[in-house]
Scaffold this motif. Structure first.
Motif, PDB file in Angstrom:
ATOM      1  N   GLU A   7      58.199  23.079  30.807  1.00 22.24           N
ATOM      2  CA  GLU A   7      57.175  23.705  31.631  1.00 22.24           C
ATOM      3  C   GLU A   7      55.815  23.414  30.999  1.00 22.24           C
ATOM      4  O   GLU A   7      55.692  23.289  29.781  1.00 22.24           O
ATOM      5  CB  GLU A   7      57.408  25.214  31.740  1.00 22.24           C
ATOM      6  CG  GLU A   7      58.648  25.597  32.513  1.00 22.24           C
ATOM      7  CD  GLU A   7      58.564  25.297  33.998  1.00 22.24           C
ATOM      8  OE1 GLU A   7      57.449  25.158  34.534  1.00 22.24           O
ATOM      9  OE2 GLU A   7      59.627  25.212  34.624  1.00 22.24           O
ATOM     10  N   LEU A   8      54.771  23.311  31.816  1.00 22.20           N
ATOM     11  CA  LEU A   8      53.450  22.952  31.308  1.00 22.20           C
ATOM     12  C   LEU A   8      52.937  23.930  30.263  1.00 22.20           C
ATOM     13  O   LEU A   8      52.287  23.521  29.293  1.00 22.20           O
ATOM     14  CB  LEU A   8      52.452  22.829  32.460  1.00 22.20           C
ATOM     15  CG  LEU A   8      52.648  21.603  33.356  1.00 22.20           C
ATOM     16  CD1 LEU A   8      51.698  21.675  34.546  1.00 22.20           C
ATOM     17  CD2 LEU A   8      52.437  20.316  32.575  1.00 22.20           C
ATOM     18  N   ASN A   9      53.218  25.218  30.435  1.00 20.89           N
ATOM     19  CA  ASN A   9      52.766  26.201  29.446  1.00 20.89           C
ATOM     20  C   ASN A   9      53.406  25.977  28.086  1.00 20.89           C
ATOM     21  O   ASN A   9      52.818  26.327  27.064  1.00 20.89           O
ATOM     22  CB  ASN A   9      53.047  27.622  29.926  1.00 20.89           C
ATOM     23  CG  ASN A   9      52.156  28.024  31.064  1.00 20.89           C
ATOM     24  OD1 ASN A   9      51.144  27.381  31.355  1.00 20.89           O
ATOM     25  ND2 ASN A   9      52.509  29.098  31.735  1.00 20.89           N
ATOM     26  N   MET A  19      44.295  25.316  31.838  1.00 23.32           N
ATOM     27  CA  MET A  19      45.112  24.964  32.997  1.00 23.32           C
ATOM     28  C   MET A  19      44.871  25.947  34.138  1.00 23.32           C
ATOM     29  O   MET A  19      44.735  25.532  35.293  1.00 23.32           O
ATOM     30  CB  MET A  19      46.604  24.938  32.623  1.00 23.32           C
ATOM     31  CG  MET A  19      47.008  23.683  31.904  1.00 23.32           C
ATOM     32  SD  MET A  19      48.793  23.529  31.714  1.00 23.32           S
ATOM     33  CE  MET A  19      49.098  24.676  30.385  1.00 23.32           C
ATOM     34  N   LYS A  23      43.366  24.889  37.737  1.00 28.51           N
ATOM     35  CA  LYS A  23      44.140  25.129  38.961  1.00 28.51           C
ATOM     36  C   LYS A  23      43.282  25.803  40.022  1.00 28.51           C
ATOM     37  O   LYS A  23      43.461  25.564  41.213  1.00 28.51           O
ATOM     38  CB  LYS A  23      45.382  25.985  38.663  1.00 28.51           C
ATOM     39  CG  LYS A  23      46.490  25.218  37.991  1.00 28.51           C
ATOM     40  CD  LYS A  23      47.674  26.132  37.717  1.00 28.51           C
ATOM     41  CE  LYS A  23      48.754  25.440  36.938  1.00 28.51           C
ATOM     42  NZ  LYS A  23      49.889  26.344  36.641  1.00 28.51           N
ATOM     43  N   PHE A  29      43.850  18.678  40.323  1.00 27.33           N
ATOM     44  CA  PHE A  29      44.632  19.180  39.192  1.00 27.33           C
ATOM     45  C   PHE A  29      45.720  20.128  39.673  1.00 27.33           C
ATOM     46  O   PHE A  29      46.870  20.044  39.221  1.00 27.33           O
ATOM     47  CB  PHE A  29      43.733  19.881  38.167  1.00 27.33           C
ATOM     48  CG  PHE A  29      44.496  20.363  36.964  1.00 27.33           C
ATOM     49  CD1 PHE A  29      44.694  19.526  35.886  1.00 27.33           C
ATOM     50  CD2 PHE A  29      45.027  21.639  36.921  1.00 27.33           C
ATOM     51  CE1 PHE A  29      45.426  19.954  34.778  1.00 27.33           C
ATOM     52  CE2 PHE A  29      45.758  22.081  35.826  1.00 27.33           C
ATOM     53  CZ  PHE A  29      45.952  21.234  34.748  1.00 27.33           C
ATOM     54  N   ALA A  33      49.696  19.673  39.066  1.00 28.30           N
ATOM     55  CA  ALA A  33      50.475  20.711  38.386  1.00 28.30           C
ATOM     56  C   ALA A  33      51.643  21.162  39.261  1.00 28.30           C
ATOM     57  O   ALA A  33      52.765  21.351  38.765  1.00 28.30           O
ATOM     58  CB  ALA A  33      49.578  21.886  38.022  1.00 28.30           C
ATOM     59  N   ASP A  34      51.399  21.316  40.562  1.00 23.93           N
ATOM     60  CA  ASP A  34      52.473  21.699  41.486  1.00 23.93           C
ATOM     61  C   ASP A  34      53.542  20.608  41.557  1.00 23.93           C
ATOM     62  O   ASP A  34      54.740  20.900  41.545  1.00 23.93           O
ATOM     63  CB  ASP A  34      51.924  21.984  42.876  1.00 23.93           C
ATOM     64  CG  ASP A  34      51.157  23.297  42.952  1.00 23.93           C
ATOM     65  OD1 ASP A  34      51.291  24.128  42.023  1.00 23.93           O
ATOM     66  OD2 ASP A  34      50.421  23.469  43.944  1.00 23.93           O
ATOM     67  N   TYR A  36      54.219  18.386  39.256  1.00 24.79           N
ATOM     68  CA  TYR A  36      54.930  18.392  37.983  1.00 24.79           C
ATOM     69  C   TYR A  36      55.982  19.504  37.973  1.00 24.79           C
ATOM     70  O   TYR A  36      57.124  19.281  37.590  1.00 24.79           O
ATOM     71  CB  TYR A  36      53.957  18.575  36.808  1.00 24.79           C
ATOM     72  CG  TYR A  36      54.659  18.601  35.481  1.00 24.79           C
ATOM     73  CD1 TYR A  36      54.846  17.429  34.751  1.00 24.79           C
ATOM     74  CD2 TYR A  36      55.180  19.780  34.951  1.00 24.79           C
ATOM     75  CE1 TYR A  36      55.523  17.435  33.543  1.00 24.79           C
ATOM     76  CE2 TYR A  36      55.856  19.803  33.751  1.00 24.79           C
ATOM     77  CZ  TYR A  36      56.025  18.633  33.053  1.00 24.79           C
ATOM     78  OH  TYR A  36      56.719  18.634  31.861  1.00 24.79           O
ATOM     79  N   HIS A  37      55.567  20.697  38.393  1.00 29.98           N
ATOM     80  CA  HIS A  37      56.481  21.847  38.397  1.00 29.98           C
ATOM     81  C   HIS A  37      57.718  21.569  39.259  1.00 29.98           C
ATOM     82  O   HIS A  37      58.850  21.799  38.819  1.00 29.98           O
ATOM     83  CB  HIS A  37      55.737  23.082  38.904  1.00 29.98           C
ATOM     84  CG  HIS A  37      56.583  24.290  38.998  1.00 29.98           C
ATOM     85  ND1 HIS A  37      57.022  24.993  37.898  1.00 29.98           N
ATOM     86  CD2 HIS A  37      57.117  24.923  40.071  1.00 29.98           C
ATOM     87  CE1 HIS A  37      57.775  25.996  38.293  1.00 29.98           C
ATOM     88  NE2 HIS A  37      57.846  25.993  39.602  1.00 29.98           N
ATOM     89  N   LYS A  69      52.623  14.270  33.581  1.00 30.32           N
ATOM     90  CA  LYS A  69      52.237  14.993  32.371  1.00 30.32           C
ATOM     91  C   LYS A  69      51.083  14.286  31.669  1.00 30.32           C
ATOM     92  O   LYS A  69      50.133  14.940  31.206  1.00 30.32           O
ATOM     93  CB  LYS A  69      53.436  15.115  31.430  1.00 30.32           C
ATOM     94  CG  LYS A  69      53.153  15.898  30.171  1.00 30.32           C
ATOM     95  CD  LYS A  69      54.418  16.025  29.368  1.00 30.32           C
ATOM     96  CE  LYS A  69      54.129  16.190  27.919  1.00 30.32           C
ATOM     97  NZ  LYS A  69      55.330  16.141  27.098  1.00 30.32           N
ATOM     98  N   ILE A  72      47.924  14.971  33.667  1.00 31.84           N
ATOM     99  CA  ILE A  72      47.513  16.365  33.464  1.00 31.84           C
ATOM    100  C   ILE A  72      46.857  16.514  32.090  1.00 31.84           C
ATOM    101  O   ILE A  72      45.796  17.124  31.968  1.00 31.84           O
ATOM    102  CB  ILE A  72      48.726  17.311  33.621  1.00 31.84           C
ATOM    103  CG1 ILE A  72      49.116  17.378  35.109  1.00 31.84           C
ATOM    104  CG2 ILE A  72      48.430  18.693  33.054  1.00 31.84           C
ATOM    105  CD1 ILE A  72      50.458  18.019  35.370  1.00 31.84           C
TER     106      ILE A  72
END
Length: 79
Positions: A7-9, A19, A23, A29, A33-34, A36-37, A69, A72
């Motif tokens: 996960e990005l976090n 982040m 967002k 961005f 991020a969406d 990637y998720h 990634k 990002i």
């Protein structure tokens, strides 16, 4: 529910606030991020055989996740 790795976090723990800001302020961005998720979840489902796929597709998903990634990260570290 099981823990989903990458996960990005977790990938960028020192940039969580940035982040969240991006967002809200940067639609591109937020879209990355969406994406990637969603892709990360698909990779996890494939790896855990919740939604099995062939090895080629799983590898392609991992490559695309890495590209997202990298993009990002580039945006997070841009001056």
């Amino acid at each position: 529910m099981s823990h989903t790795p990458h996960e990005l976090n977790e990938e960028f723990p020192d940039m969580i606030e940035k982040m969240a800001e991006l967002k809200q302020s940067d639609a591109h961005f937020a879209k990355l991020a969406d994406e990637y998720h969603e892709l990360n979840r698909a990779v996890h489902r494939a790896e855990t055989n919740v939604e099995p796929t062939d090895q080629f597709n799983e590898e392609e998903m991992r490559k695309k996740r890495a590209v997202l990634k990298d993009e990002i990260y580039r945006m997070l570290t841009a001056a």
